[in-house]
Design a protein around this motif. Structure first.
Motif, PDB file in Angstrom:
ATOM      1  N   TRP A   1     -17.982  -8.381 -31.785  1.00 18.67           N
ATOM      2  CA  TRP A   1     -18.942  -7.625 -32.588  1.00 18.67           C
ATOM      3  C   TRP A   1     -19.850  -8.527 -33.423  1.00 18.67           C
ATOM      4  CZ3 TRP A   1     -19.375  -2.659 -31.549  1.00 18.67           C
ATOM      5  CH2 TRP A   1     -18.274  -1.973 -31.023  1.00 18.67           C
ATOM      6  N   LYS A   2     -19.239  -9.566 -34.089  1.00 24.39           N
ATOM      7  CA  LYS A   2     -20.041 -10.334 -35.040  1.00 24.39           C
ATOM      8  C   LYS A   2     -21.123 -11.121 -34.318  1.00 24.39           C
ATOM      9  CE  LYS A   2     -16.525 -10.998 -38.538  1.00 24.39           C
ATOM     10  NZ  LYS A   2     -15.511 -11.895 -39.045  1.00 24.39           N
ATOM     11  N   LYS A   3     -22.313 -11.167 -34.917  1.00 21.17           N
ATOM     12  CA  LYS A   3     -23.451 -11.845 -34.263  1.00 21.17           C
ATOM     13  C   LYS A   3     -23.128 -13.291 -33.927  1.00 21.17           C
ATOM     14  CE  LYS A   3     -28.084 -10.506 -34.052  1.00 21.17           C
ATOM     15  NZ  LYS A   3     -28.447  -9.133 -34.338  1.00 21.17           N
ATOM     16  N   LYS A   4     -22.421 -13.975 -34.858  1.00 21.89           N
ATOM     17  CA  LYS A   4     -22.134 -15.395 -34.625  1.00 21.89           C
ATOM     18  C   LYS A   4     -21.109 -15.597 -33.486  1.00 21.89           C
ATOM     19  CE  LYS A   4     -18.608 -15.727 -38.187  1.00 21.89           C
ATOM     20  NZ  LYS A   4     -18.162 -16.126 -39.465  1.00 21.89           N
ATOM     21  N   HIS A   5     -20.426 -14.519 -33.069  1.00 19.31           N
ATOM     22  CA  HIS A   5     -19.444 -14.631 -31.977  1.00 19.31           C
ATOM     23  C   HIS A   5     -19.996 -14.156 -30.633  1.00 19.31           C
ATOM     24  CE1 HIS A   5     -16.054 -14.447 -35.181  1.00 19.31           C
ATOM     25  NE2 HIS A   5     -16.486 -15.676 -34.993  1.00 19.31           N
ATOM     26  N   ARG A   6     -21.243 -13.660 -30.633  1.00 20.65           N
ATOM     27  CA  ARG A   6     -21.794 -13.057 -29.403  1.00 20.65           C
ATOM     28  C   ARG A   6     -21.750 -14.010 -28.214  1.00 20.65           C
ATOM     29  NH1 ARG A   6     -25.269  -8.686 -31.324  1.00 20.65           N
ATOM     30  NH2 ARG A   6     -23.690  -7.589 -32.530  1.00 20.65           N
ATOM     31  N   LYS A   7     -21.872 -15.327 -28.491  1.00 19.49           N
ATOM     32  CA  LYS A   7     -21.901 -16.281 -27.368  1.00 19.49           C
ATOM     33  C   LYS A   7     -20.558 -16.329 -26.624  1.00 19.49           C
ATOM     34  CE  LYS A   7     -21.404 -20.292 -30.481  1.00 19.49           C
ATOM     35  NZ  LYS A   7     -21.523 -19.541 -31.751  1.00 19.49           N
ATOM     36  N   ARG A   8     -19.521 -15.733 -27.238  1.00 17.51           N
ATOM     37  CA  ARG A   8     -18.226 -15.689 -26.535  1.00 17.51           C
ATOM     38  C   ARG A   8     -18.158 -14.547 -25.523  1.00 17.51           C
ATOM     39  NH1 ARG A   8     -14.076 -16.289 -31.652  1.00 17.51           N
ATOM     40  NH2 ARG A   8     -15.141 -18.040 -32.622  1.00 17.51           N
ATOM     41  N   ARG A   9     -19.144 -13.664 -25.520  1.00 14.42           N
ATOM     42  CA  ARG A   9     -19.086 -12.527 -24.590  1.00 14.42           C
ATOM     43  C   ARG A   9     -19.025 -13.011 -23.144  1.00 14.42           C
ATOM     44  NH1 ARG A   9     -23.256  -7.973 -27.185  1.00 14.42           N
ATOM     45  NH2 ARG A   9     -21.714  -7.182 -28.672  1.00 14.42           N
ATOM     46  N   VAL A  10     -18.196 -12.323 -22.363  1.00 10.46           N
ATOM     47  CA  VAL A  10     -17.991 -12.758 -20.980  1.00 10.46           C
ATOM     48  C   VAL A  10     -19.252 -12.490 -20.134  1.00 10.46           C
ATOM     49  CG1 VAL A  10     -16.913 -10.706 -19.941  1.00 10.46           C
ATOM     50  CG2 VAL A  10     -16.071 -12.948 -19.349  1.00 10.46           C
ATOM     51  N   VAL A  11     -20.021 -11.476 -20.516  1.00 10.07           N
ATOM     52  CA  VAL A  11     -21.315 -11.275 -19.847  1.00 10.07           C
ATOM     53  C   VAL A  11     -22.384 -11.922 -20.725  1.00 10.07           C
ATOM     54  CG1 VAL A  11     -22.977  -9.605 -18.953  1.00 10.07           C
ATOM     55  CG2 VAL A  11     -20.536  -9.137 -18.779  1.00 10.07           C
ATOM     56  N   ASN A  12     -22.923 -13.024 -20.231  1.00 15.14           N
ATOM     57  CA  ASN A  12     -23.898 -13.805 -20.998  1.00 15.14           C
ATOM     58  C   ASN A  12     -24.929 -14.367 -20.004  1.00 15.14           C
ATOM     59  OD1 ASN A  12     -22.765 -16.201 -19.793  1.00 15.14           O
ATOM     60  ND2 ASN A  12     -21.081 -16.042 -21.251  1.00 15.14           N
ATOM     61  N   GLU A  13     -25.854 -15.154 -20.509  1.00 16.35           N
ATOM     62  CA  GLU A  13     -26.946 -15.613 -19.630  1.00 16.35           C
ATOM     63  C   GLU A  13     -26.406 -16.363 -18.411  1.00 16.35           C
ATOM     64  OE1 GLU A  13     -29.976 -17.675 -21.763  1.00 16.35           O
ATOM     65  OE2 GLU A  13     -30.438 -15.930 -23.005  1.00 16.35           O
ATOM     66  N   LYS A  14     -25.438 -17.261 -18.680  1.00 18.20           N
ATOM     67  CA  LYS A  14     -24.910 -18.069 -17.583  1.00 18.20           C
ATOM     68  C   LYS A  14     -24.143 -17.203 -16.572  1.00 18.20           C
ATOM     69  CE  LYS A  14     -22.747 -22.236 -18.380  1.00 18.20           C
ATOM     70  NZ  LYS A  14     -21.516 -23.035 -18.535  1.00 18.20           N
ATOM     71  N   SER A  15     -23.308 -16.287 -17.087  1.00 24.19           N
ATOM     72  CA  SER A  15     -22.489 -15.509 -16.148  1.00 24.19           C
ATOM     73  C   SER A  15     -23.367 -14.562 -15.330  1.00 24.19           C
ATOM     74  CB  SER A  15     -21.361 -14.771 -16.856  1.00 24.19           C
ATOM     75  OG  SER A  15     -21.855 -13.810 -17.734  1.00 24.19           O
TER      76      SER A  15
ATOM     77  N   ASP B   1     -28.152  -5.231 -24.390  1.00 22.88           N
ATOM     78  CA  ASP B   1     -28.392  -6.674 -24.193  1.00 22.88           C
ATOM     79  C   ASP B   1     -28.230  -7.055 -22.729  1.00 22.88           C
ATOM     80  OD1 ASP B   1     -28.765  -7.006 -26.855  1.00 22.88           O
ATOM     81  OD2 ASP B   1     -26.934  -8.176 -27.229  1.00 22.88           O
ATOM     82  N   THR B   2     -27.197  -6.507 -22.093  1.00 21.20           N
ATOM     83  CA  THR B   2     -26.913  -6.868 -20.696  1.00 21.20           C
ATOM     84  C   THR B   2     -28.034  -6.382 -19.771  1.00 21.20           C
ATOM     85  OG1 THR B   2     -24.550  -6.863 -21.116  1.00 21.20           O
ATOM     86  CG2 THR B   2     -25.219  -6.586 -18.829  1.00 21.20           C
ATOM     87  N   VAL B   3     -28.460  -5.137 -19.962  1.00 20.97           N
ATOM     88  CA  VAL B   3     -29.536  -4.594 -19.122  1.00 20.97           C
ATOM     89  C   VAL B   3     -30.801  -5.438 -19.307  1.00 20.97           C
ATOM     90  CG1 VAL B   3     -31.047  -2.577 -18.807  1.00 20.97           C
ATOM     91  CG2 VAL B   3     -28.566  -2.269 -19.021  1.00 20.97           C
ATOM     92  N   GLU B   4     -31.068  -5.829 -20.550  1.00 23.45           N
ATOM     93  CA  GLU B   4     -32.253  -6.644 -20.831  1.00 23.45           C
ATOM     94  C   GLU B   4     -32.127  -8.032 -20.201  1.00 23.45           C
ATOM     95  OE1 GLU B   4     -34.205  -7.943 -24.962  1.00 23.45           O
ATOM     96  OE2 GLU B   4     -33.536  -5.864 -24.873  1.00 23.45           O
ATOM     97  N   MET B   5     -30.952  -8.660 -20.343  1.00 23.05           N
ATOM     98  CA  MET B   5     -30.755 -10.009 -19.768  1.00 23.05           C
ATOM     99  C   MET B   5     -30.881  -9.973 -18.249  1.00 23.05           C
ATOM    100  SD  MET B   5     -27.768 -12.040 -21.828  1.00 23.05           S
ATOM    101  CE  MET B   5     -26.549 -10.752 -21.870  1.00 23.05           C
ATOM    102  N   ILE B   6     -30.335  -8.936 -17.618  1.00 20.91           N
ATOM    103  CA  ILE B   6     -30.415  -8.865 -16.148  1.00 20.91           C
ATOM    104  C   ILE B   6     -31.880  -8.721 -15.722  1.00 20.91           C
ATOM    105  CG2 ILE B   6     -29.838  -7.436 -14.119  1.00 20.91           C
ATOM    106  CD1 ILE B   6     -27.079  -6.972 -15.430  1.00 20.91           C
ATOM    107  N   ALA B   7     -32.632  -7.887 -16.430  1.00 19.69           N
ATOM    108  CA  ALA B   7     -34.058  -7.721 -16.080  1.00 19.69           C
ATOM    109  C   ALA B   7     -34.792  -9.059 -16.199  1.00 19.69           C
ATOM    110  CB  ALA B   7     -34.693  -6.670 -16.984  1.00 19.69           C
ATOM    111  N   ASP B   8     -34.455  -9.851 -17.224  1.00 18.43           N
ATOM    112  CA  ASP B   8     -35.143 -11.132 -17.438  1.00 18.43           C
ATOM    113  C   ASP B   8     -34.672 -12.224 -16.475  1.00 18.43           C
ATOM    114  OD1 ASP B   8     -36.501 -10.068 -19.508  1.00 18.43           O
ATOM    115  OD2 ASP B   8     -35.310 -11.012 -21.092  1.00 18.43           O
ATOM    116  N   LEU B   9     -33.344 -12.313 -16.288  1.00 13.22           N
ATOM    117  CA  LEU B   9     -32.769 -13.492 -15.631  1.00 13.22           C
ATOM    118  C   LEU B   9     -32.438 -13.282 -14.162  1.00 13.22           C
ATOM    119  CD1 LEU B   9     -30.208 -14.341 -18.441  1.00 13.22           C
ATOM    120  CD2 LEU B   9     -32.405 -15.446 -18.044  1.00 13.22           C
ATOM    121  N   ALA B  10     -32.210 -12.025 -13.797  1.00 12.63           N
ATOM    122  CA  ALA B  10     -31.771 -11.756 -12.418  1.00 12.63           C
ATOM    123  C   ALA B  10     -32.468 -10.514 -11.880  1.00 12.63           C
ATOM    124  CB  ALA B  10     -30.250 -11.593 -12.384  1.00 12.63           C
TER     125      ALA B  10
END
Ligand SMILES: C[S@@+](CC[C@H](N)C(=O)[O-])C[C@H]1O[C@@H](n2cnc3c(N)ncnc32)[C@H](O)[C@@H]1O
Length: 218
Positions: free
Chosen positions: A125-139, A165-174
């Motif tokens: 949940w915390k913004k500073k922990h978001r990079k730990r999410r399993v669905v991220n730019e790299k994944s 966030d995921t729907v937005e990242m997929i549109a941008d990255l994939a």
């Protein structure tokens, strides 16, 4: 919401050929290397208690299923659930106890997967922990590479900002994964008739669930 304690099978319960540590896996993960056949391979990331793969692998014996779960006792619980559901007889479901991220980074051939399933990943949940999410730019890039043209990515969560966030990242990255296709809520016909345990829990507590599927188009 607290998690219930997890039941692990007795040590004598035979999970050989079903449950693997990362070190026991073949160098490349494929139907050929894991199941010695060429059926389409579907991978679930973060299988939790294994309900999805146990149900799906029995319902669809024409496909192979691999679950990857980072918490050892959950991986063991899931593997035992497969065995009880008939995985040994059907021979199409296996479980890995380990981290999905390096496996997707290095050990899955491009265009080789029929589907990737990510259901209710930990929200961080915390913004500073978001990079730990399993669905991220790299994944997202890794899933998109690994899925064959025509193959699917399923992503369900009860966390609205994770969904957006995921729907937005997929549109941008994939963008080759195509447009988001909403998935319908199904009527549950019995107490375990849910995609996963977390879907069951969310619906029992009337928490909205956001479901989407992508079908890779190029
Ligand atoms: C909130 S639970 C959801 C479990 C299941 N998908 C469900 O819907 O009931 C998320 C699961 O993902 C697992 N997990 C988290 N990061 C992971 C990773 N990098 N690789 C594999 N599993 C992971 C956690 O241990 C946890 O069991």
């Amino acid at each position: 919401m607290p998690r219930h304690t997890i039941r692990v099978p007795k040590p004598e319960f035979d999970l050989s050929g079903i449950l693997y540590e990362v070190e026991q896996l073949p160098a490349q993960l494929s139907s050929e290397s894991l199941f010695e056949n060429d059926k389409p391979l579907e991978i679930e990331i973060g299988s939790g208690k294994g309900l999805f793969l146990a149900t799906e692998s029995v319902a669809n014996p024409a496909h192979n299923y691999l679950g990857i779960e980072i918490i050892g006792k959950y991986a063991t619980h899931s593997a035992a659930r497969f065995v009880r559901a008939g995985a040994r007889e059907i021979g199409n479901a296996k479980m890995v106890s380990g981290n999905a991220e390096p496996l997707f980074e290095h050990r899955i051939a491009p265009g080789s997967l029929e589907a990737v399933h990510v259901y209710f990943p930990d929200p961080w949940w915390k913004k500073k922990h978001r990079k730990r999410r399993v669905v991220n730019e790299k994944s997202i890039r890794n899933y998109s590479n690994a899925i064959r043209v025509g193959g699917r990515l399923h992503f369900w969560t009860d966390v609205l900002d994770y969904f957006e966030d995921t729907v937005e990242m997929i549109a941008d990255l994939a963008p080759n994964l195509g447009v988001p296709i909403p998935e319908e809520e199904m009527e549950a016909e019995h107490d375990l008739d849910y995609r996963t345990h977390f879907e069951r829990r969310s619906r029992k507590y009337s928490i909205p669930v956001y479901r989407v599927c992508y079908q890779k188009r190029s």
